[in-house]
Write a protein that holds these residues in place. Sequence first.
Motif, mmCIF file in Angstrom:
data_model
loop_
_atom_site.group_PDB
_atom_site.id
_atom_site.type_symbol
_atom_site.label_atom_id
_atom_site.label_comp_id
_atom_site.label_asym_id
_atom_site.label_seq_id
_atom_site.Cartn_x
_atom_site.Cartn_y
_atom_site.Cartn_z
ATOM 1 N N PRO A 31 0.823 -1.219 0.000
ATOM 2 C CA PRO A 31 0.000 0.000 0.000
ATOM 3 C C PRO A 31 0.855 1.266 0.000
ATOM 4 C CG PRO A 31 -0.746 -1.568 1.666
ATOM 5 C CD PRO A 31 0.565 -2.080 1.153
ATOM 6 N N ASP A 32 0.388 2.280 -0.727
ATOM 7 C CA ASP A 32 1.108 3.551 -0.780
ATOM 8 C C ASP A 32 1.165 4.239 0.581
ATOM 9 O OD1 ASP A 32 1.684 3.283 -3.460
ATOM 10 O OD2 ASP A 32 -0.083 4.393 -4.131
ATOM 11 N N TRP A 33 0.092 4.083 1.399
ATOM 12 C CA TRP A 33 0.076 4.777 2.681
ATOM 13 C C TRP A 33 1.156 4.245 3.619
ATOM 14 C CZ3 TRP A 33 -0.688 2.215 7.244
ATOM 15 C CH2 TRP A 33 -1.266 0.956 7.201
ATOM 16 N N LYS A 34 1.467 2.948 3.508
ATOM 17 C CA LYS A 34 2.555 2.412 4.316
ATOM 18 C C LYS A 34 3.894 3.000 3.893
ATOM 19 C CE LYS A 34 0.646 -2.075 5.674
ATOM 20 N NZ LYS A 34 0.865 -3.550 5.650
ATOM 21 N N ARG A 35 4.084 3.140 2.584
ATOM 22 C CA ARG A 35 5.331 3.730 2.087
ATOM 23 C C ARG A 35 5.447 5.183 2.529
ATOM 24 N NH1 ARG A 35 4.380 2.937 -2.736
ATOM 25 N NH2 ARG A 35 5.307 0.850 -2.850
ATOM 26 N N GLN A 36 4.357 5.922 2.425
ATOM 27 C CA GLN A 36 4.378 7.322 2.853
ATOM 28 C C GLN A 36 4.624 7.455 4.350
ATOM 29 O OE1 GLN A 36 0.619 8.746 1.454
ATOM 30 N NE2 GLN A 36 1.194 8.657 -0.723
ATOM 31 N N MET A 37 4.092 6.532 5.143
ATOM 32 C CA MET A 37 4.357 6.533 6.580
ATOM 33 C C MET A 37 5.843 6.299 6.845
ATOM 34 S SD MET A 37 1.600 6.990 8.548
ATOM 35 C CE MET A 37 1.798 6.034 10.036
ATOM 36 N N ARG A 38 6.433 5.378 6.111
ATOM 37 C CA ARG A 38 7.864 5.119 6.295
ATOM 38 C C ARG A 38 8.699 6.337 5.919
ATOM 39 N NH1 ARG A 38 9.012 -1.122 4.197
ATOM 40 N NH2 ARG A 38 7.625 -2.152 5.702
ATOM 41 N N VAL A 39 8.284 7.003 4.841
ATOM 42 C CA VAL A 39 9.027 8.193 4.419
ATOM 43 C C VAL A 39 8.877 9.315 5.449
ATOM 44 C CG1 VAL A 39 9.180 10.007 2.671
ATOM 45 C CG2 VAL A 39 8.879 7.622 1.971
ATOM 46 N N GLY A 40 7.638 9.563 5.880
ATOM 47 C CA GLY A 40 7.399 10.689 6.761
ATOM 48 C C GLY A 40 7.883 10.494 8.179
ATOM 49 N N LEU A 41 7.770 9.271 8.704
ATOM 50 C CA LEU A 41 8.096 9.034 10.114
ATOM 51 C C LEU A 41 9.533 8.567 10.331
ATOM 52 C CD1 LEU A 41 4.812 7.307 11.354
ATOM 53 C CD2 LEU A 41 5.462 9.722 11.480
ATOM 54 N N VAL A 42 10.179 8.064 9.282
ATOM 55 C CA VAL A 42 11.536 7.534 9.459
ATOM 56 C C VAL A 42 12.539 8.226 8.534
ATOM 57 C CG1 VAL A 42 12.986 5.469 9.383
ATOM 58 C CG2 VAL A 42 10.631 5.311 10.202
ATOM 59 N N SER A 43 12.283 8.202 7.224
ATOM 60 C CA SER A 43 13.281 8.700 6.281
ATOM 61 C C SER A 43 13.557 10.188 6.473
ATOM 62 C CB SER A 43 12.821 8.439 4.835
ATOM 63 O OG SER A 43 12.736 7.056 4.578
ATOM 64 N N ILE A 44 12.502 10.996 6.536
ATOM 65 C CA ILE A 44 12.702 12.435 6.678
ATOM 66 C C ILE A 44 13.389 12.785 7.996
ATOM 67 C CG2 ILE A 44 11.495 14.647 6.908
ATOM 68 C CD1 ILE A 44 9.514 13.706 4.835
ATOM 69 N N PRO A 45 12.990 12.208 9.156
ATOM 70 C CA PRO A 45 13.735 12.500 10.391
ATOM 71 C C PRO A 45 15.202 12.081 10.343
ATOM 72 C CG PRO A 45 11.582 11.611 10.931
ATOM 73 C CD PRO A 45 11.749 11.466 9.452
ATOM 74 N N VAL A 46 15.501 10.935 9.702
ATOM 75 C CA VAL A 46 16.901 10.505 9.614
ATOM 76 C C VAL A 46 17.706 11.476 8.746
ATOM 77 C CG1 VAL A 46 18.432 8.699 8.731
ATOM 78 C CG2 VAL A 46 16.405 8.081 10.038
ATOM 79 N N VAL A 47 17.122 11.915 7.623
ATOM 80 C CA VAL A 47 17.798 12.912 6.792
ATOM 81 C C VAL A 47 18.009 14.198 7.583
ATOM 82 C CG1 VAL A 47 17.593 14.349 4.724
ATOM 83 C CG2 VAL A 47 16.918 11.942 4.632
ATOM 84 N N GLY A 48 16.995 14.615 8.348
ATOM 85 C CA GLY A 48 17.143 15.804 9.187
ATOM 86 C C GLY A 48 18.233 15.646 10.230
ATOM 87 N N LEU A 49 18.377 14.431 10.789
ATOM 88 C CA LEU A 49 19.442 14.176 11.759
ATOM 89 C C LEU A 49 20.814 14.386 11.127
ATOM 90 C CD1 LEU A 49 20.504 13.095 14.488
ATOM 91 C CD2 LEU A 49 20.269 10.776 13.551
ATOM 92 N N PHE A 50 21.001 13.887 9.912
ATOM 93 C CA PHE A 50 22.292 14.060 9.249
ATOM 94 C C PHE A 50 22.537 15.526 8.897
ATOM 95 C CE2 PHE A 50 22.407 9.498 8.896
ATOM 96 C CZ PHE A 50 23.759 9.204 8.812
ATOM 97 N N LEU A 51 21.495 16.243 8.523
ATOM 98 C CA LEU A 51 21.665 17.670 8.274
ATOM 99 C C LEU A 51 22.058 18.398 9.561
ATOM 100 C CD1 LEU A 51 18.673 18.452 5.866
ATOM 101 C CD2 LEU A 51 21.033 17.914 5.292
ATOM 102 N N GLY A 52 21.521 17.935 10.689
ATOM 103 C CA GLY A 52 21.932 18.502 11.964
ATOM 104 C C GLY A 52 23.396 18.236 12.262
ATOM 105 N N LEU A 53 23.891 17.051 11.881
ATOM 106 C CA LEU A 53 25.311 16.756 12.050
ATOM 107 C C LEU A 53 26.166 17.661 11.179
ATOM 108 C CD1 LEU A 53 25.226 12.837 12.168
ATOM 109 C CD2 LEU A 53 25.516 14.431 14.080
ATOM 110 N N VAL A 54 25.633 18.053 10.013
ATOM 111 C CA VAL A 54 26.357 19.018 9.172
ATOM 112 C C VAL A 54 26.471 20.358 9.893
ATOM 113 C CG1 VAL A 54 26.288 20.306 7.010
ATOM 114 C CG2 VAL A 54 25.663 17.889 7.024
#
Length: 688
Positions: free
Chosen positions: A346-369
Amino acid sequence: MSSPKQQDTISSIAEAMAPQSWSKVSCPCCVSSEVEPLVIIQLADNVESNTKEWIMAMISASHKSGGAHLLAHPGEDASWGRIVVAAPRCTLLRSTEELGLCKADKEGNMFLFSFHDRNNFINIDDMQKFLTLAERQYIVQHELESMRAVKDQRIPGIPGDKGILKSRQNIMQKLQKAGVIQDVFPLCDEKKLKALGKEWYLKKSLWGQPLDTINDYFGCSIAFYFSFLDFYTWALVPPAILGFLITFFLPGTPPTDEPKAENSTSGPGLLSADDDHLSVSSHMVQAAFSMVWSTVFMELWKRRSAALSYRWGTLTLTEHFQDPRPGFQGEVGINPVTGRREPLFPDWKRQMRVGLVSIPVVGLFLGLVVLGMVGFYYCESITASIHKTSGSIITATLSYLPSIIHIVYTNMLGNAYRTVALKLTEWENHREESAFQTNHTTKVLVFTFFNNFAVLFHIAIFKQDLHLLRKRLSSLLILSQVVNQFTEVVVPFVVDRFYSSSQKELKEDDPAADHMQAEGSLPPFPGLFLEYIELLVQFGYLSLFSCVYPLTAVLLLINNITEIRGDAFKICRLFRKPFSPPEASIGVWQAAFEVLAFFSVMTNCWLLFLAPRIKAYTQDVGLNPSTVLVFFIMVEHVLIVVKMILAFVIPDEPDWVQIKRQQIEYRTMKALTGQTVKHFQTTELPRS
């Protein structure tokens, strides 16, 4: 290097294999006394003979039976851990039409290939002339990955759940997950590869590359990269000449009494942070040239790309509904589009993974920058105060230590992030390969832009310290020069001299089998992702900030001249031959370069506004800073309009390519109309 007796080729491998051992073809036009081996399937050591026979049967089965309609050979014997795969003529021709490739007709014009109209194309009876080696091998890979079970069944010789194959399940994906198939790779042709190397990385002339030969052997995606690298490298000549003249020959202006920032230091030689030798006109010329050059460069590249895509038959690649990529997982169900049983997610599961995990992890690395940037400023202030106290040459040299440490930190952080970004994208479980690549590339581009340019933008916009900006940029360029020369020249030579050659040694008893063994021992080609990232960062340094350090283009030109030879040497000698899908351009990377070219207007105008000489000049004529800022904003908007006009005036395609495209579209329309009319004529019911 191996001896001449050991230099085996695809043709010698074909001769070593018994023709009668190849699987049979049902189509009379595909029967041939000579079969060209194209792809090797590496099996696990513990695979039973009945499992291997079943895999070969599925490879040679028809598409209706879930097979690939290819030719399979067991190699030395049934227990040999490899399967050699070839392609019959009809499979190659039908896949050519499915992929939307253009081929030359009997008059020499490139047109969209049609299996129904195949006799109107040249070399239709000789597949080695009709299709390039890279195209033939990619078609084999495409057909293998398209195999799907037509019913529930058990794979012979595989116990437990690993051997259960459900209806519409991807066969290759199932065999790879079960550990039966370890690798699939195309065979190299040593004779062609050696000839390519002589006219590529071994030639004496620096100008030009054998792009058509690269396309024939390695495929469009790799040929487009080297074409872009070559075009970009020689496009650096004009800005390099201008930067050299500005730095060493154009007259400067006497120093001003304006104090430097506290954290600015002066270094020796080319790394001097003293900005006073650049005159107002030098700043303006360099900035204006960078803005115009970046636009003209990209527009001319589009024209070159269009010409190459026509010549290589990829001008009108077919956009078709994609099957699930091999790594896609989900519960088997009915696809509402195709009506077939396949994994669904389902697309909603993929969007949940992107919004709740992928985006925060990317933000964490930007914070390390950001954390690394804060540490850089802290160390920079300490070294600046030490140098201010002593004022020696040693402290002036040590003042570059914070920049070097931060560059190493950003590179290590970038390497770690790329691994995490790949894992995140795989976990998001995208159905199509194009969606997977787009999401992965977007993640890496966002981080790369922030990681490489955040400090430079912060220095330019918030600290407004051109001395520190110049020092930082020069440190980046010179350190990257040293690292690139080491990795592009020294490391490949050492690896080829002391490691790869020993892996390529072939035996005298069975050169064909040992040739395949040698190829399988080479590491897989890592792809061009990091190579494009490197060029994108280079382009950003040049187009965004080169007006504060005019020698940027000079250093990049020197680096890229060796980059061409180094990359060519690595792909020919150090890695296994990769599969290469047909491409019509460099894809998403072209958009990324265009975005940087657009931002170059704003950054160059802002750097001109901050230039000490321009500040002094405006103060002398009695202009206040607010008026000057408004003036530069107006200039920025004018230059953006100029860039848009240049992009409009320079067509993306040459006139002759536009005519060829229209001819292809017209001929395709006529062919489809004719087939439709014929279809209705043959299926119309008789009237009573």
